[in-house]
Design an enzyme around this catalytic site. Structure first.
Site, short mmCIF file in Angstrom:
data_model
loop_
_atom_site.label_atom_id
_atom_site.label_comp_id
_atom_site.label_asym_id
_atom_site.label_seq_id
_atom_site.Cartn_x
_atom_site.Cartn_y
_atom_site.Cartn_z
N HIS A 82 -5.74 8.64 11.78
CA HIS A 82 -5.42 7.20 11.80
C HIS A 82 -3.96 6.93 11.44
O HIS A 82 -3.62 5.82 11.04
CB HIS A 82 -6.38 6.44 10.86
N ASP A 93 -2.47 7.93 3.63
CA ASP A 93 -1.66 7.95 2.41
C ASP A 93 -0.83 9.21 2.22
O ASP A 93 0.00 9.29 1.30
CB ASP A 93 -2.56 7.72 1.17
N ASN A 103 -7.28 9.23 6.34
CA ASN A 103 -6.41 8.55 5.39
C ASN A 103 -4.97 8.52 5.88
O ASN A 103 -4.50 9.45 6.52
CB ASN A 103 -6.49 9.23 4.02
N SER A 115 -17.39 6.48 4.66
CA SER A 115 -18.62 5.71 4.88
C SER A 115 -19.27 6.07 6.20
O SER A 115 -20.42 5.70 6.45
CB SER A 115 -18.31 4.21 4.82
N ARG A 161 0.83 -1.21 0.00
CA ARG A 161 0.00 0.00 0.00
C ARG A 161 0.87 1.26 0.00
O ARG A 161 0.53 2.27 -0.59
CB ARG A 161 -0.94 -0.02 1.20
C1 BJW Z 1 -16.22 8.36 -2.77
C2 BJW Z 1 -15.54 8.18 -3.94
C3 BJW Z 1 -15.27 9.33 -4.65
C4 BJW Z 1 -15.75 6.27 -3.10
N1 BJW Z 1 -15.67 10.51 -4.20
N2 BJW Z 1 -16.63 9.54 -2.34
C5 BJW Z 1 -19.53 -0.24 18.10
C6 BJW Z 1 -20.10 1.01 17.89
C7 BJW Z 1 -19.30 2.14 17.73
C8 BJW Z 1 -17.92 2.03 17.77
C9 BJW Z 1 -17.36 0.80 17.98
C10 BJW Z 1 -18.16 -0.32 18.15
N3 BJW Z 1 -17.33 -1.38 18.33
C11 BJW Z 1 -16.05 -0.95 18.25
C12 BJW Z 1 -16.05 0.37 18.06
C13 BJW Z 1 -14.90 1.24 17.89
C14 BJW Z 1 -14.24 1.10 16.54
C15 BJW Z 1 -15.29 1.29 15.45
O1 BJW Z 1 -15.62 2.39 15.05
N4 BJW Z 1 -15.81 0.19 14.93
C16 BJW Z 1 -16.91 0.24 13.96
C17 BJW Z 1 -16.40 -0.24 12.60
C18 BJW Z 1 -18.03 -0.61 14.51
N5 BJW Z 1 -13.25 2.16 16.49
C19 BJW Z 1 -12.03 1.97 16.95
O2 BJW Z 1 -11.64 0.91 17.38
C20 BJW Z 1 -11.15 3.19 16.96
N6 BJW Z 1 -10.55 3.35 18.24
C21 BJW Z 1 -11.30 3.59 19.31
O3 BJW Z 1 -12.51 3.71 19.28
O4 BJW Z 1 -10.58 3.68 20.48
C22 BJW Z 1 -11.30 3.63 21.70
C23 BJW Z 1 -11.40 2.18 22.07
C24 BJW Z 1 -10.29 1.57 22.61
C25 BJW Z 1 -10.38 0.21 23.00
C26 BJW Z 1 -11.55 -0.50 22.77
C27 BJW Z 1 -12.65 0.12 22.16
C28 BJW Z 1 -12.56 1.49 21.82
C29 BJW Z 1 -10.00 3.02 15.98
C30 BJW Z 1 -10.46 2.97 14.57
C31 BJW Z 1 -9.26 2.71 13.66
C32 BJW Z 1 -9.67 2.55 12.21
N7 BJW Z 1 -8.55 2.08 11.48
C33 BJW Z 1 -8.68 1.90 10.03
C34 BJW Z 1 -7.37 1.25 9.50
C35 BJW Z 1 -6.25 2.30 9.48
C36 BJW Z 1 -4.97 1.74 9.01
C37 BJW Z 1 -4.98 1.35 7.54
O5 BJW Z 1 -5.23 2.20 6.67
O6 BJW Z 1 -4.73 0.17 7.27
O7 BJW Z 1 -8.92 3.17 9.39
S1 BJW Z 1 -10.10 0.97 9.58
C38 BJW Z 1 -10.44 1.86 8.08
O8 BJW Z 1 -11.73 2.52 8.21
C39 BJW Z 1 -9.39 2.98 8.04
C40 BJW Z 1 -10.21 4.15 7.58
O9 BJW Z 1 -9.56 5.36 7.94
C41 BJW Z 1 -11.52 3.93 8.29
C42 BJW Z 1 -12.68 4.65 7.69
O10 BJW Z 1 -12.93 4.23 6.38
P1 BJW Z 1 -13.36 5.28 5.27
O11 BJW Z 1 -12.28 6.24 5.05
O12 BJW Z 1 -14.69 5.82 5.60
O13 BJW Z 1 -13.40 4.34 3.96
P2 BJW Z 1 -14.57 3.38 3.44
O14 BJW Z 1 -13.97 2.46 2.47
O15 BJW Z 1 -15.35 2.80 4.55
O16 BJW Z 1 -15.57 4.38 2.69
C43 BJW Z 1 -15.21 5.05 1.49
C44 BJW Z 1 -16.32 6.01 1.15
O17 BJW Z 1 -15.92 6.78 0.03
C45 BJW Z 1 -17.64 5.31 0.78
O18 BJW Z 1 -18.70 5.96 1.47
C46 BJW Z 1 -17.76 5.55 -0.75
O19 BJW Z 1 -19.11 5.68 -1.17
C47 BJW Z 1 -17.01 6.82 -0.89
N8 BJW Z 1 -16.38 7.05 -2.20
N9 BJW Z 1 -15.27 6.80 -4.10
C48 BJW Z 1 -16.38 10.54 -3.03
N10 BJW Z 1 -14.61 9.25 -5.86
#
Ligand code: BJW
Ligand code: ZN
Length: 259
Positions: A123, A108, A106, A196, A74
Site C-alpha cells: 500500500h 510506516d 503498512n 483485520s 501520521r
Molecule cells: C493487533 C494488535 C497487536 C491490534 N498485535 N494484532 C467488495 C469486496 C471485496 C473487495 C472490494 C469490494 N469493494 C471494493 C473492494 C476493493 C477494495 C476493498 O478491499 N474494499 C473492502 C474494504 C470492501 N480494495 C481496493 O480498493 C484496493 N484496490 C483494488 O482492489 O484495486 C482493484 C480495483 C480498482 C478499481 C476499482 C475496484 C477495484 C486498494 C486497497 C487500498 C487500501 N488502502 C488503505 C489506506 C492506505 C493508505 C494509508 O495508510 O492511509 O490501506 S485502507 C487501510 O486498510 C490501509 C491498510 O493497509 C488496510 C488494511 O488494514 P489493516 O492493516 O488490516 O488494519 P486494521 O485497522 O483494519 O486492522 C488491525 C488489526 O490488528 C485488527 O485485526 C486488530 O485486532 C489487530 N491488532 N493490535 C496483533 N498488538
C-alpha cells in the site's frame, strides 16, 4: 511471578522448523505496540476520520490540504515511533529462512527500519510523495515544508502532490503484488499478522498460501475476518507472541523432527 511461557502446537513448530519458504503478511496491528494507531480498532484512525473522507483520490482532489495535513501528522508519528519486538522477531525469522518474503500493508516503513530486507510494501509508503500531474517524485524536504504551511504544489508543473500510498479503488503496485502472490504460492508456512483481513487483494494472500499447501497461521489480538481459513490463530499481541514463537523455535533447534 513470571507468566509461564505460551506453548505452541507441535505441528506449528515442526512446520516452521522445516520451512524453507515463509511468506508473512502484516497489517496495522504489528505497529500498534510502536504507538501507531490501527485503522479499524476502537480509537483507531477511522474512529476519528472516515476512510471515504481521506483515503480516496476524490477526497484528495476536494481537499488536498486536509488530506496532506493528515498524512504529515501520521508521517511525524511514524518518524518518532520505534520498531517493536514483533518487527524485530520477523528480522530474526528472515535470518533463519532461505526464502522469506515480508509483505506489508503498512505505510510506516517500520519493517525496513527494524532491519527486514525482503519487504514488499503493498500500500505504498507515507515517506514518499509524487505529483499527480507529471508523476515526478516530490523533492526532499517536501513534508517539512508542508508542515510549515508552505505551498504544497509540484515545483516542475504546479500539480498537486500526493502521498505515495494506495487508496480505495486504486491499483496496488503491480510488481510487489505479483511477487507477494508468488511468495504465498510457494510458501511452506504463511503468517498473517495484525490485519483485520477485510481489505483486498491483500487479504487474499494468506488464503492463496493455504490453497497452495502452506500451513497458515494468524497472529492477532482477536480473530480476524479470515481467521476461519487459517490452520491456527494465535491470540495475543504480535510484540509478545512473535518473540515467544521464535524462542520456542530456538529451543527446539537441533532436536530431531522425525521427518
Ligand atoms: C493487533 C494488535 C497487536 C491490534 N498485535 N494484532 C467488495 C469486496 C471485496 C473487495 C472490494 C469490494 N469493494 C471494493 C473492494 C476493493 C477494495 C476493498 O478491499 N474494499 C473492502 C474494504 C470492501 N480494495 C481496493 O480498493 C484496493 N484496490 C483494488 O482492489 O484495486 C482493484 C480495483 C480498482 C478499481 C476499482 C475496484 C477495484 C486498494 C486497497 C487500498 C487500501 N488502502 C488503505 C489506506 C492506505 C493508505 C494509508 O495508510 O492511509 O490501506 S485502507 C487501510 O486498510 C490501509 C491498510 O493497509 C488496510 C488494511 O488494514 P489493516 O492493516 O488490516 O488494519 P486494521 O485497522 O483494519 O486492522 C488491525 C488489526 O490488528 C485488527 O485485526 C486488530 O485486532 C489487530 N491488532 N493490535 C496483533 N498488538
Ligand atoms: Zn508535477
Amino acid at each position: 511471578m513470571d507468566r509461564p511461557a505460551r506453548s505452541f502446537s507441535q505441528p506449528l513448530l515442526d512446520r516452521l522448523r522445516r520451512a524453507r519458504r515463509i511468506a508473512v503478511l502484516t497489517g496495522a496491528g504489528i505497529s500498534a505496540e510502536s504507538g501507531i494507531a490501527t485503522f479499524r480498532d476502537p480509537g483507531g484512525l477511522w474512529s476519528r476520520f472516515r476512510p471515504e473522507d481521506l483515503a480516496n483520490v476524490d477526497a484528495f482532489l476536494r481537499k488536498p490540504d486536509l488530506v496532506q495535513r493528515w498524512y504529515a501528522e501520521r508521517r511525524r508519528i511514524a518518524a518518532e515511533a520505534e520498531p517493536n519486538a514483533g518487527h524485530r522477531a520477523l528480522v530474526d525469522l528472515e535470518a533463519m529462512t532461505d526464502d522469506f518474503t515480508l509483505i506489508t500493508q503498512n505505510v510506516d516503513g517500520l519493517h525496513r527500519r527494524a532491519g527486514s530486507r525482503n519487504v514488499l510494501e503493498l500500500h505504498g509508503n507515507i515517506n514518499r510523495n509524487y505529483c499527480i500531474a507529471c508523476r515526478a517524485p516530490a523533492p526532499e524536504g517536501f513534508a517539512d515544508r508542508l508542515a510549515e504551511g508552505a505551498p504544497a504544489d509540484c515545483p516542475s508543473c504546479g500539480g498537486f502532490i500526493r502521498p505515495d500510498v494506495v487508496w480505495f479503488g486504486e491499483l496496488l503496485p503491480a510488481d510487489a503484488t505479483e511477487q507477494a502472490f508468488a511468495a504465498a504460492r510457494r510458501a511452506d508456512v504463511v503468517l498473517s499478522i495484525g490485519t483485520s483481513g477485510v481489505v483486498f487483494p491483500a487479504a487474499q494472500i494468506p488464503l492463496t498460501g493455504r490453497d497452495h499447501g502452506a500451513y497458515a497461521v494468524e497472529i492477532n489480538i482477536e480473530p480476524s475476518a479470515i481467521a476461519g481459513y487459517m490452520d491456527e490463530t494465535l491470540i495475543g499481541p504480535a510484540g509478545t507472541v512473535l518473540p515467544e514463537l521464535l524462542s520456542a523455535l530456538r529451543e527446539q533447534a537441533g532436536e530431531p523432527v522425525g521427518e
